[in-house]
Design an enzyme around this catalytic site. Structure first.
Site, PDB file in Angstrom:
ATOM      1  N   ARG A 175       0.836  -1.212   0.000  1.00  0.00           N
ATOM      2  CA  ARG A 175       0.000   0.000   0.000  1.00  0.00           C
ATOM      3  C   ARG A 175       0.871   1.263   0.000  1.00  0.00           C
ATOM      4  O   ARG A 175       0.543   2.254   0.648  1.00  0.00           O
ATOM      5  CB  ARG A 175      -0.944   0.024   1.213  1.00  0.00           C
ATOM      6  CG  ARG A 175      -1.923  -1.146   1.306  1.00  0.00           C
ATOM      7  CD  ARG A 175      -2.926  -1.102   0.170  1.00  0.00           C
ATOM      8  NE  ARG A 175      -4.011  -2.067   0.319  1.00  0.00           N
ATOM      9  CZ  ARG A 175      -4.034  -3.279  -0.224  1.00  0.00           C
ATOM     10  NH1 ARG A 175      -3.008  -3.705  -0.943  1.00  0.00           N
ATOM     11  NH2 ARG A 175      -5.082  -4.069  -0.076  1.00  0.00           N
ATOM     12  N   SER A 248     -11.153  -1.450   2.484  1.00  0.00           N
ATOM     13  CA  SER A 248     -10.493  -1.450   3.803  1.00  0.00           C
ATOM     14  C   SER A 248     -10.259  -0.015   4.240  1.00  0.00           C
ATOM     15  O   SER A 248      -9.636   0.760   3.499  1.00  0.00           O
ATOM     16  CB  SER A 248      -9.128  -2.135   3.728  1.00  0.00           C
ATOM     17  OG  SER A 248      -9.257  -3.441   3.259  1.00  0.00           O
ATOM     18  N   GLU A 345      -6.201   3.759   5.257  1.00  0.00           N
ATOM     19  CA  GLU A 345      -5.708   3.493   3.895  1.00  0.00           C
ATOM     20  C   GLU A 345      -6.177   4.593   2.943  1.00  0.00           C
ATOM     21  O   GLU A 345      -5.374   5.109   2.167  1.00  0.00           O
ATOM     22  CB  GLU A 345      -6.187   2.118   3.420  1.00  0.00           C
ATOM     23  CG  GLU A 345      -5.705   1.806   2.020  1.00  0.00           C
ATOM     24  CD  GLU A 345      -6.359   0.580   1.430  1.00  0.00           C
ATOM     25  OE1 GLU A 345      -5.990  -0.529   1.841  1.00  0.00           O
ATOM     26  OE2 GLU A 345      -7.228   0.742   0.544  1.00  0.00           O
TER      27      GLU A 345
END
Ligand code: FAD
Ligand code: EPU
Length: 353
Positions: A175, A248, A345
């Site tokens: 990520r 998420s 995120e």
């Protein structure tokens, strides 16, 4: 005023534009200015417009990884609308596929599979655009897009010039990428991916083999893996068109091995996965959040999905600020229970974590 004004061939500009359809939380925010760029060659000209050059600039794809925490996004929101996908090189063992930043990510996955190319099957059904895929190095079911990216083409705001970055320059991690490290520096206009014709399928992530068996597939091809993953994702994640969400909401934290071993003594069930670094491990944020009792929690219209504890949802009229307040409560309780900080995120617009 919501109709495009100053329409040109390669771009359009709107004032006071709604962003509700441009973020998958469906938060009712507005942009002071909204520019759609159909032809990236126009980008320098658009950026030089006095009203654009004057204020902040935010690039948005489909808004599936942002939380608009403010009702009014100041300055200019820029959306790339170049959607061409083409094979630019065909070799015996691979092909080079070039896609415009505005193309649908899932559309690219489907098209590459139809062309007999593999590699992207585990990344099927991830929402969003091609241009956003390198930003957080999208990943799912044991695969990350950085493995297949050959070149990212972008306008470098700092140097005021076009650049072509190779995978190493993109500095991909879990990520993570140079684009996350230096937000707003690179405006990505196209991505080139090197996709193999034959490729070792990755089916070791929990649930893939079981889903293939359930679908009666004995000798899976790449397209079968994609179909299995699509089925799993439809079961596990809420559809943003039905229930607003950004996937998420927290990243899975990566911690030093010694700290993880201590945690496992207290919480033997805690799922642990490999991390970017050999001496680190990745923990399941979903498990920790569920353990703290948040799964299916709801406060007004802001809530946590009953299907997946890592997914914050907008039941209708939640504001970005309400969703952010809930996220803060969740992370504070995870920190208190596990001593582990968790970070969002999605990119927060108009707020700091
Ligand atoms: P946006 O949300 O519009 O933007 C995200 C960030 O990228 C912002 O910082 C934005 O400024 C920047 N950006 C966007 N386009 C450009 C560009 N052309 N140039 C420069 N900067 C740009 N992600 C995963 O990794 N794996 C998953 O499995 C996954 N599943 C998801 C499931 C659901 C139901 C949802 C809603 C989201 C999921 N996501 C997942 C998150 C999201 O889909 C990805 O991060 C996706 O790449 C975001 O694309 P977007 O076009 O919506 O980007
Ligand atoms: N789990 C729970 N409770 C839940 C859900 C999951 O305890 O409600 C536990 C289970 O033990 C499960 C583990 O968490 O084994 C992992 O769950 P899952 O396979 O769903 O993966 P994840 O870590 O929650 C990550 C990505 C997803 C990606 C999936 C599949 C992050 C932050 N998220 O989720 O990406 O689709 O793996 O690879 O890394 C996204 O980034 O938006 C996203 C959806």
């Amino acid at each position: 005023m919501s109709l495009p004004v100053n329409a040109q061939d390669g771009w359009t500009l709107q004032y006071d534009a709604s962003l509700q359809a441009l973020n998958t939380f469906h938060v009712a925010a507005r942009a002071q200015r909204l520019v759609h760029v159909h032809d990236p060659a126009c980008l320098p000209q658009v950026l030089a417009l006095p009203e654009v050059a004057d204020g902040p600039l935010l690039v948005l794809g489909s808004g599936s990884n942002v939380l608009l925490s403010t009702d009014q996004v100041p300055g200019t929101v820029l959306v790339f609308a170049n959607t061409t996908v083409e094979i630019i090189e065909h070799r015996q063992d691979h092909a080079l596929v070039r896609a415009g930043a505005g193309a649908s990510w899932h559309g690219l996955v489907v098209e590459s599979l139809q062309q007999g190319l593999s590699g992207l099957e585990n990344l099927a059904l991830i929402p969003g655009t091609v241009g956003a895929a390198p930003i957080q190095n999208i990943g799912a079911y044991g695969v990350q897009v950085g493995e297949f990216i050959q070149t990212v083409e972008a306008w470098d705001q700092q140097a005021a010039q076009w650049v072509r970055l190779d995978a190493e320059q993109c500095a991909f991690g879990y990520r993570d990428s140079v684009f996350k490290q230096e937000p707003d520096r690179y405006l990505i206009t196209a991505v080139e991916l090197r996709l193999p014709l034959l490729h070792h399928l990755r089916m070791d992530y929990a649930g893939i083999a079981e889903e293939l068996t359930a679908q009666g597939v004995e000798l899976p091809a790449a397209v079968d893996v994609a179909n299995a993953i699509i089925a799993i994702r439809r079961r596990k994640l809420p559809d943003p068109d039905v229930l607003g969400n950004a996937g998420s909401f927290f990243k899975n934290p990566q911690l030093p091995l010694e700290q993880v071993e201590l945690l496992q003594q207290h919480f033997p069930q805690l799922p642990v996965f490999p991390a970017d670094r050999e001496d680190h491990r990745k923990l399941s944020a979903a498990w920790m959040i569920e353990h703290c009792g948040w799964k299916a929690y709801r406060e007004g219209d802001a809530g946590v999905s009953p299907a997946h504890a890592l997914v914050l949802v907008n039941h209708g009229q939640a504001t970005g600020a309400e969703l952010l307040a809930l996220a803060r409560q969740i992370s504070a309780s995870v920190l208190e229970t596990f001593g582990v900080p968790i970070e969002p995120e999605p990119r927060l617009i108009g707020a700091q974590w």
